[in-house]
Scaffold this active site. Structure first.
Site, PDB file in Angstrom:
ATOM      1  N   HIS A  84      -9.516 -10.114   0.048  1.00 39.93           N
ATOM      2  CA  HIS A  84      -9.168  -9.067  -0.917  1.00 39.93           C
ATOM      3  C   HIS A  84     -10.459  -8.394  -1.387  1.00 39.93           C
ATOM      4  CE1 HIS A  84      -7.827  -7.084  -4.559  1.00 39.93           C
ATOM      5  NE2 HIS A  84      -6.597  -7.168  -4.065  1.00 39.93           N
ATOM      6  N   GLU A  89      -5.671  -1.925   2.015  1.00 40.02           N
ATOM      7  CA  GLU A  89      -5.795  -1.644   0.588  1.00 40.02           C
ATOM      8  C   GLU A  89      -7.053  -0.808   0.342  1.00 40.02           C
ATOM      9  OE1 GLU A  89      -3.490  -4.577  -2.010  1.00 40.02           O
ATOM     10  OE2 GLU A  89      -5.499  -5.359  -1.756  1.00 40.02           O
TER      11      GLU A  89
HETATM   12  P1  PGA Z   1      -2.523  -3.009  -7.731  1.00 42.84           P
HETATM   13  O1  PGA Z   1      -3.304  -4.130  -6.925  1.00 42.84           O
HETATM   14  O2  PGA Z   1      -1.110  -2.993  -7.222  1.00 42.84           O
HETATM   15  O3  PGA Z   1      -2.616  -3.456  -9.173  1.00 42.84           O
HETATM   16  O4  PGA Z   1      -3.230  -1.720  -7.486  1.00 42.84           O
HETATM   17  C1  PGA Z   1      -3.115  -4.314  -5.555  1.00 42.84           C
HETATM   18  C2  PGA Z   1      -4.049  -5.380  -5.059  1.00 42.84           C
HETATM   19  O5  PGA Z   1      -5.218  -5.379  -5.478  1.00 42.84           O
HETATM   20  O6  PGA Z   1      -3.667  -6.259  -4.265  1.00 42.84           O
END
Ligand code: PGA
Length: 256
Positions: A99, A169
């Site tokens: 992540h 992401e």
């Molecule tokens: P968010 O986070 O939905 O709060 O933007 C997503 C993530 O970091 O996995």
């Protein structure tokens, strides 16, 4: 490791380092349980902070499976780390790896690759996160992403590649308001690009079987449009701790 195979769309709730108390975790779980039937129509994963694993297992195993947000990179003795044996004894089925918030703390793609290999070996499905920090006008992010995918998956053998999940992401879209999430059309473009990279690595057939998720400010207002963008599902942060929002996101994946 069969949790993500099949037709069901995928919804991962990444609780990050929240909530701040076990009472609050219990309240969230009670809220989620009220919509059990909805979550069961998806491959739903709840990934809480490790101290809440037992509670989530007790309260949420009927609506989905248990996930975690990291695992130990060593199989030997290591103070402070949590290894796959412990995780499996709680019934953990999936692990979020690489992540961006962990990469910002110094986790390299090499380490992500090692953890991915450990997860595969142990039978826990790795959800490998990638994403650029900036969507620059010259399109350098394509190159960045290509390299990040290749290095994070460097230790995945072709025969195991069908066991991974890839979560795209874009860092600039995480933790923002819904209007700042990536536009659905752009998510579609990036999904095609990711599949192309996976095809170069593992061949078309395997690449097609690897689910690609989108994460970054998914909430109840943008989930429906994003669900139609070509992704198999979502990795949700903040909204995954708000039962009424998480349910609407789940329904968007089911009905889109
Ligand atoms: P968010 O986070 O939905 O709060 O933007 C997503 C993530 O970091 O996995």
């Amino acid at each position: 490791m069969v949790y993500f195979r099949g037709m069901k769309r995928i919804l991962v709730g990444n609780w990050k380092n929240h909530p701040s108390s076990v009472e609050e975790a219990r309240r969230i779980l009670d809220g989620l349980r009220r919509s059990k039937a909805v979550y069961k129509r998806l491959s739903t994963i709840i990934a809480p902070p490790a101290p809440f694993l037992a509670l989530v297992k007790e309260k949420a195993s009927s609506l989905g499976a248990l996930g975690v947000q990291d695992l130990s990179s060593t199989e030997g003795t290591a103070t402070g780390e949590i290894g796959t044996d412990i995780l499996k004894s709680f019934g953990v089925r999936a692990v979020i790896l690489g992540h961006s918030e962990r990469r910002q703390l110094g986790e390299t793609s090499r380490l992500v690759a090692e953890k991915t290999a450990i997860a595969i070996k142990s039978g826990i499905s790795p959800i490998v996160c990638v994403g650029e920090s900036e969507h620059d006008a010259e399109g350098k992010y394509f190159e960045f992403l290509n390299e990040e995918i290749r290095s994070s998956l460097a230790l995945v053998k072709k025969r195991d590649a069908g066991k991974i999940v890839l979560a795209y992401e874009p860092i600039w879209a995480i933790g923002k308001k819904a209007k700042d999430a990536m536009a659905p059309a752009e998510v579609g473009v990036m999904t095609v690009f990711i599949k192309k990279t996976l095809t170069e690595l593992f061949g078309r057939k395997i690449a097609e079987s690897i689910p690609v998720l989108y994460g970054g400010s998914v909430d109840s207002s943008n989930a429906e449009a994003l669900a139609k963008s070509g992704v198999k599902g979502f990795l949700v942060g903040r909204a995954s701790r708000v039962p009424k929002d998480f349910k609407l996101i789940a329904e968007a994946l089911i009905y889109a």
